[in-house]
Design an enzyme around this catalytic site. Structure first.
Site, PDB file in Angstrom:
ATOM      1  N   ASN A   8     -44.979  29.457  62.002  1.00 49.48           N
ATOM      2  CA  ASN A   8     -45.495  30.819  61.931  1.00 49.48           C
ATOM      3  C   ASN A   8     -45.731  31.130  60.445  1.00 49.48           C
ATOM      4  O   ASN A   8     -44.797  31.434  59.716  1.00 49.48           O
ATOM      5  CB  ASN A   8     -44.464  31.777  62.543  1.00 49.48           C
ATOM      6  CG  ASN A   8     -44.942  33.217  62.555  1.00 49.48           C
ATOM      7  OD1 ASN A   8     -45.985  33.539  61.989  1.00 49.48           O
ATOM      8  ND2 ASN A   8     -44.177  34.084  63.199  1.00 49.48           N
ATOM      9  N   LYS A  15     -42.188  30.631  58.716  1.00 49.11           N
ATOM     10  CA  LYS A  15     -41.043  30.368  59.594  1.00 49.11           C
ATOM     11  C   LYS A  15     -41.328  29.108  60.387  1.00 49.11           C
ATOM     12  O   LYS A  15     -42.485  28.877  60.775  1.00 49.11           O
ATOM     13  CB  LYS A  15     -40.879  31.514  60.604  1.00 49.11           C
ATOM     14  CG  LYS A  15     -40.353  32.791  60.008  1.00 49.11           C
ATOM     15  CD  LYS A  15     -40.001  33.742  61.148  1.00 49.11           C
ATOM     16  CE  LYS A  15     -40.161  35.172  60.708  1.00 49.11           C
ATOM     17  NZ  LYS A  15     -40.349  36.122  61.773  1.00 49.11           N
ATOM     18  N   ARG A  92     -48.538  29.748  65.488  1.00 46.43           N
ATOM     19  CA  ARG A  92     -48.825  31.117  65.884  1.00 46.43           C
ATOM     20  C   ARG A  92     -50.082  31.551  65.140  1.00 46.43           C
ATOM     21  O   ARG A  92     -50.146  31.460  63.917  1.00 46.43           O
ATOM     22  CB  ARG A  92     -47.675  32.030  65.492  1.00 46.43           C
ATOM     23  CG  ARG A  92     -48.008  33.461  65.744  1.00 46.43           C
ATOM     24  CD  ARG A  92     -46.986  34.393  65.191  1.00 46.43           C
ATOM     25  NE  ARG A  92     -47.361  35.750  65.528  1.00 46.43           N
ATOM     26  CZ  ARG A  92     -47.134  36.782  64.743  1.00 46.43           C
ATOM     27  NH1 ARG A  92     -46.529  36.631  63.586  1.00 46.43           N
ATOM     28  NH2 ARG A  92     -47.494  37.986  65.117  1.00 46.43           N
ATOM     29  N   HIS A 181     -48.826  40.853  69.764  1.00 43.32           N
ATOM     30  CA  HIS A 181     -47.491  40.513  70.312  1.00 43.32           C
ATOM     31  C   HIS A 181     -47.596  39.931  71.721  1.00 43.32           C
ATOM     32  O   HIS A 181     -46.630  39.997  72.493  1.00 43.32           O
ATOM     33  CB  HIS A 181     -46.568  41.755  70.431  1.00 43.32           C
ATOM     34  CG  HIS A 181     -46.173  42.370  69.134  1.00 43.32           C
ATOM     35  ND1 HIS A 181     -46.082  43.736  68.968  1.00 43.32           N
ATOM     36  CD2 HIS A 181     -45.813  41.818  67.944  1.00 43.32           C
ATOM     37  CE1 HIS A 181     -45.703  44.000  67.730  1.00 43.32           C
ATOM     38  NE2 HIS A 181     -45.532  42.855  67.084  1.00 43.32           N
ATOM     39  N   HIS A 209     -42.013  45.831  73.020  1.00 43.21           N
ATOM     40  CA  HIS A 209     -41.663  44.963  71.883  1.00 43.21           C
ATOM     41  C   HIS A 209     -41.480  45.884  70.674  1.00 43.21           C
ATOM     42  O   HIS A 209     -42.454  46.360  70.094  1.00 43.21           O
ATOM     43  CB  HIS A 209     -42.776  43.944  71.642  1.00 43.21           C
ATOM     44  CG  HIS A 209     -42.508  43.053  70.463  1.00 43.21           C
ATOM     45  ND1 HIS A 209     -42.130  41.738  70.592  1.00 43.21           N
ATOM     46  CD2 HIS A 209     -42.535  43.306  69.122  1.00 43.21           C
ATOM     47  CE1 HIS A 209     -41.939  41.207  69.393  1.00 43.21           C
ATOM     48  NE2 HIS A 209     -42.178  42.143  68.482  1.00 43.21           N
ATOM     49  N   LEU A 210     -40.221  46.159  70.345  1.00 48.42           N
ATOM     50  CA  LEU A 210     -39.933  47.106  69.266  1.00 48.42           C
ATOM     51  C   LEU A 210     -39.297  46.366  68.095  1.00 48.42           C
ATOM     52  O   LEU A 210     -38.078  46.206  68.035  1.00 48.42           O
ATOM     53  CB  LEU A 210     -38.992  48.218  69.767  1.00 48.42           C
ATOM     54  CG  LEU A 210     -39.385  48.906  71.091  1.00 48.42           C
ATOM     55  CD1 LEU A 210     -38.329  49.929  71.506  1.00 48.42           C
ATOM     56  CD2 LEU A 210     -40.746  49.591  70.964  1.00 48.42           C
ATOM     57  N   ARG A 242     -45.865  51.686  59.818  1.00 47.71           N
ATOM     58  CA  ARG A 242     -47.203  52.058  60.311  1.00 47.71           C
ATOM     59  C   ARG A 242     -47.114  53.337  61.143  1.00 47.71           C
ATOM     60  O   ARG A 242     -46.142  53.525  61.874  1.00 47.71           O
ATOM     61  CB  ARG A 242     -47.786  50.940  61.180  1.00 47.71           C
ATOM     62  CG  ARG A 242     -48.059  49.672  60.424  1.00 47.71           C
ATOM     63  CD  ARG A 242     -48.739  48.635  61.305  1.00 47.71           C
ATOM     64  NE  ARG A 242     -48.424  47.313  60.823  1.00 47.71           N
ATOM     65  CZ  ARG A 242     -48.084  46.298  61.595  1.00 47.71           C
ATOM     66  NH1 ARG A 242     -48.039  46.431  62.915  1.00 47.71           N
ATOM     67  NH2 ARG A 242     -47.804  45.132  61.065  1.00 47.71           N
ATOM     68  N   ARG A 286     -31.825  50.472  61.412  1.00 46.03           N
ATOM     69  CA  ARG A 286     -30.367  50.631  61.211  1.00 46.03           C
ATOM     70  C   ARG A 286     -30.074  51.698  60.171  1.00 46.03           C
ATOM     71  O   ARG A 286     -29.200  52.542  60.361  1.00 46.03           O
ATOM     72  CB  ARG A 286     -29.744  49.298  60.768  1.00 46.03           C
ATOM     73  CG  ARG A 286     -29.546  48.349  61.909  1.00 46.03           C
ATOM     74  CD  ARG A 286     -29.240  46.976  61.414  1.00 46.03           C
ATOM     75  NE  ARG A 286     -30.427  46.423  60.735  1.00 46.03           N
ATOM     76  CZ  ARG A 286     -30.654  45.138  60.563  1.00 46.03           C
ATOM     77  NH1 ARG A 286     -29.772  44.264  60.958  1.00 46.03           N
ATOM     78  NH2 ARG A 286     -31.750  44.710  59.970  1.00 46.03           N
ATOM     79  N   GLY A 332     -36.214  43.248  67.551  1.00 45.81           N
ATOM     80  CA  GLY A 332     -35.092  43.794  66.776  1.00 45.81           C
ATOM     81  C   GLY A 332     -34.546  45.119  67.280  1.00 45.81           C
ATOM     82  O   GLY A 332     -33.347  45.236  67.564  1.00 45.81           O
ATOM     83  N   ASN A 336     -31.525  45.667  70.089  1.00 48.85           N
ATOM     84  CA  ASN A 336     -30.279  46.050  69.402  1.00 48.85           C
ATOM     85  C   ASN A 336     -30.028  47.532  69.219  1.00 48.85           C
ATOM     86  O   ASN A 336     -28.961  47.900  68.729  1.00 48.85           O
ATOM     87  CB  ASN A 336     -30.245  45.398  68.015  1.00 48.85           C
ATOM     88  CG  ASN A 336     -30.267  43.892  68.112  1.00 48.85           C
ATOM     89  OD1 ASN A 336     -29.404  43.299  68.739  1.00 48.85           O
ATOM     90  ND2 ASN A 336     -31.268  43.270  67.518  1.00 48.85           N
ATOM     91  N   GLU A 386     -40.661  33.908  71.055  1.00 48.99           N
ATOM     92  CA  GLU A 386     -42.069  33.528  70.933  1.00 48.99           C
ATOM     93  C   GLU A 386     -42.207  32.038  70.595  1.00 48.99           C
ATOM     94  O   GLU A 386     -43.141  31.384  71.037  1.00 48.99           O
ATOM     95  CB  GLU A 386     -42.737  34.381  69.847  1.00 48.99           C
ATOM     96  CG  GLU A 386     -42.914  35.825  70.296  1.00 48.99           C
ATOM     97  CD  GLU A 386     -42.985  36.816  69.149  1.00 48.99           C
ATOM     98  OE1 GLU A 386     -41.928  37.091  68.547  1.00 48.99           O
ATOM     99  OE2 GLU A 386     -44.073  37.317  68.865  1.00 48.99           O
TER     100      GLU A 386
HETATM  101  P1  ADP Z   1     -40.152  41.634  63.002  1.00 46.93           P
HETATM  102  O1  ADP Z   1     -41.231  42.454  63.621  1.00 46.93           O
HETATM  103  O2  ADP Z   1     -40.207  41.611  61.499  1.00 46.93           O
HETATM  104  O3  ADP Z   1     -39.949  40.282  63.640  1.00 46.93           O
HETATM  105  P2  ADP Z   1     -37.613  42.313  64.224  1.00 46.93           P
HETATM  106  O4  ADP Z   1     -37.991  42.053  65.638  1.00 46.93           O
HETATM  107  O5  ADP Z   1     -36.627  41.434  63.574  1.00 46.93           O
HETATM  108  O6  ADP Z   1     -38.855  42.504  63.281  1.00 46.93           O
HETATM  109  O7  ADP Z   1     -37.045  43.829  64.168  1.00 46.93           O
HETATM  110  C1  ADP Z   1     -36.660  44.422  62.970  1.00 46.93           C
HETATM  111  C2  ADP Z   1     -36.116  45.822  63.278  1.00 46.93           C
HETATM  112  O8  ADP Z   1     -34.978  45.684  64.147  1.00 46.93           O
HETATM  113  C3  ADP Z   1     -35.637  46.563  62.030  1.00 46.93           C
HETATM  114  O9  ADP Z   1     -36.103  47.905  62.067  1.00 46.93           O
HETATM  115  C4  ADP Z   1     -34.127  46.538  62.202  1.00 46.93           C
HETATM  116  O10 ADP Z   1     -33.542  47.665  61.637  1.00 46.93           O
HETATM  117  C5  ADP Z   1     -33.997  46.591  63.715  1.00 46.93           C
HETATM  118  N1  ADP Z   1     -32.641  46.225  64.126  1.00 46.93           N
HETATM  119  C6  ADP Z   1     -32.033  45.025  64.056  1.00 46.93           C
HETATM  120  N2  ADP Z   1     -30.738  45.121  64.461  1.00 46.93           N
HETATM  121  C7  ADP Z   1     -30.549  46.431  64.794  1.00 46.93           C
HETATM  122  C8  ADP Z   1     -29.430  47.189  65.272  1.00 46.93           C
HETATM  123  N3  ADP Z   1     -28.269  46.616  65.498  1.00 46.93           N
HETATM  124  N4  ADP Z   1     -29.610  48.512  65.503  1.00 46.93           N
HETATM  125  C9  ADP Z   1     -30.801  49.101  65.272  1.00 46.93           C
HETATM  126  N5  ADP Z   1     -31.881  48.451  64.824  1.00 46.93           N
HETATM  127  C10 ADP Z   1     -31.764  47.142  64.577  1.00 46.93           C
END
Ligand code: ADP
Length: 401
Positions: A8, A15, A92, A181, A209-210, A242, A286, A332, A336, A386
């Site tokens: 990627n 990556k 990718r 995505h 997908h957040l 964004r 976070r 992410g 989470n 992915e």
């Molecule tokens: P990318 O699109 O760069 O691949 P990710 O899927 O890794 O991103 O998501 C990154 C987001 O996930 C960040 O906003 C990060 O704060 C959030 N995140 C990761 N762990 C947690 C958590 N435990 N609680 C809240 N948000 C989290």
């Protein structure tokens, strides 16, 4: 055993994962950061072991892949004996335009088509291409496969992908909704169907997908029939930096009344908006959650707007699919953030969407179902993968050549 290298390639980072295709196991993965800049870093993890970080400046994508290969071949820390152990490489590629609705073996003509799509994805496709070119240089005849972020959305009907602009904008300039995505939406929708024990073609699923970038999809009968990102990844949900959906007249106002240049506006919409812009604190969920907990009013409002936007899209997608069987949270934040899942689903009980607040917290970050007993709609947390989809497609395409 067939080993597939998944790449990627971004503008300044790359990556990679080495995946054992038959067992679908990741053997090692890594990230090369700050390509072309001072202070290059290479993080490498052999599965089951601690991450190693090596400091080394990396001039370009070819050097980044050479560095990855060096680690993969390392007699102590590596996982392969020779580069010929890698049977194929999966890449990718962000934009496949209208040409690609599935993954393809890369030849000169496909390279040209990816290059042609650089005009649609100038921030992504050129770097994806650099990754491919580097692999051709390093691996010679080893086959390369392109897996497109846009492919899963290519079956959207025209009434979902056309904007209400003069039709010539589409016909002459390819301006339409593409969506992104796709690999992630595809993966988690299929995982949800499997967990429900039902064929995906009988299901109506909303995938969320957040991550830093964020998008939702309405997956009906196994196809993405609508998705929140559009011509570019700027449309739709509130994201890390964004803005997502805004009145299209706002940039014109910024230009005409505020005297801003288009480059400045582009930076505001793509890099200074979203969670970062609203909270004034961070693009990292976070940190925004932490600040909100401490009472920061801007952070609280940022979370509210973030969740409100998701709720609106859930309503929209439930309407266009004529119902919903499952919601899937991934990436992410989706995986989470128990808080965002809870806030986004609050008040949707009338649609049969009832989240179990205890499970939602306890199962955070895991593959789990978190709806309340009696909820008509299943609510999943599903870690996305992915790289696995890319490895599967690459393996399946190369098996037959
Ligand atoms: P990318 O699109 O760069 O691949 P990710 O899927 O890794 O991103 O998501 C990154 C987001 O996930 C960040 O906003 C990060 O704060 C959030 N995140 C990761 N762990 C947690 C958590 N435990 N609680 C809240 N948000 C989290």
């Amino acid at each position: 055993m067939a080993k597939i290298l998944v790449i990627n390639a971004g503008s300044s980072s790359l990556k990679y994962q080495l995946i054992e295709a038959e067992k679908e196991e990741c053997l090692a993965k890594g990230l090369v950061e700050r390509i072309g800049l001072k202070g290059g870093l290479h993080h490498y993890t052999r599965t089951g072991e601690d991450k190693l970080t090596i400091k080394k400046d990396v001039g370009d994508h070819t050097q980044a892949i050479e560095l990855a290969l060096e680690m993969l071949l390392d007699p102590e820390k590596g996982v392969i004996k020779s580069k010929e152990d890698i049977v194929a490489i999966g890449h990718r590629v962000v934009h496949g335009g209208e040409r690609f609705s599935e993954s393809v073996l890369i030849d000169n003509e496909v390279m040209e088509a990816i290059r042609e799509n650089c005009r649609l994805a100038p921030l992504h496709n050129p770097h994806n291409l650099k990754g491919i070119e580097a692999c051709v240089k390093i691996f010679g005849k080893t086959p390369n496969v392109a897996v497109f972020d846009t492919a899963f959305h290519q079956k959207m009907p025209p009434h979902a992908y056309l904007y209400a602009l003069p039709i010539s904008m589409y016909k002459e300039h390819s301006i339409r909704r593409y969506g992104f995505h796709g690999t992630s939406h595809f993966f988690v929708a299929h995982q949800a169907a499997k967990a429900l024990g039902k064929p995906i073609d009988e299901l109506k699923i909303i995938t969320l997908h957040l991550g830093n970038g964020a998008s939702m999809s309405a997956v009906k009968g196994g196809y993405s029939i609508d998705t929140s990102m559009g011509f570019t990844p700027l449309e739709g949900l509130v994201m890390g930096t964004r803005c997502g959906d805004i009145d299209p007249a706002i940039p014109i106002f910024m230009m005409e009344r505020l005297g801003m240049e288009h480059t400045e506006i582009n930076t505001i919409l793509n890099k200074k908006s979203g969670l970062l812009g609203l909270s004034g604190i961070s693009n990292d969920m976070r940190e925004v959650e932490e600040a909100a907990e401490k009472g920061d009013e801007n952070a609280k409002m940022a979370l509210k707007i973030y969740a409100y936007r998701i709720k609106k899209y859930i309503g929209e997608y439930t309407a266009v699919m004529g119902g919903v069987d499952a919601l899937v949270f991934t990436a992410g934040i989706g995986e989470n953030s128990a808080l965002i899942r809870k806030m986004s689903l609050e008040g949707l009980e009338f649609l049969g969407i009832k989240i179990d607040e205890k499970k939602n917290v306890e199962e955070n970050g895991k593959f789990a179902r978190v709806e309340k007993k009696g909820s008509k709609v299943a609510i999943f947390i599903i870690p996305t993968n992915e790289e696995l989809v890319i490895a599967r497609d690459t393996y399946n395409i190369c098996k037959v050549i």
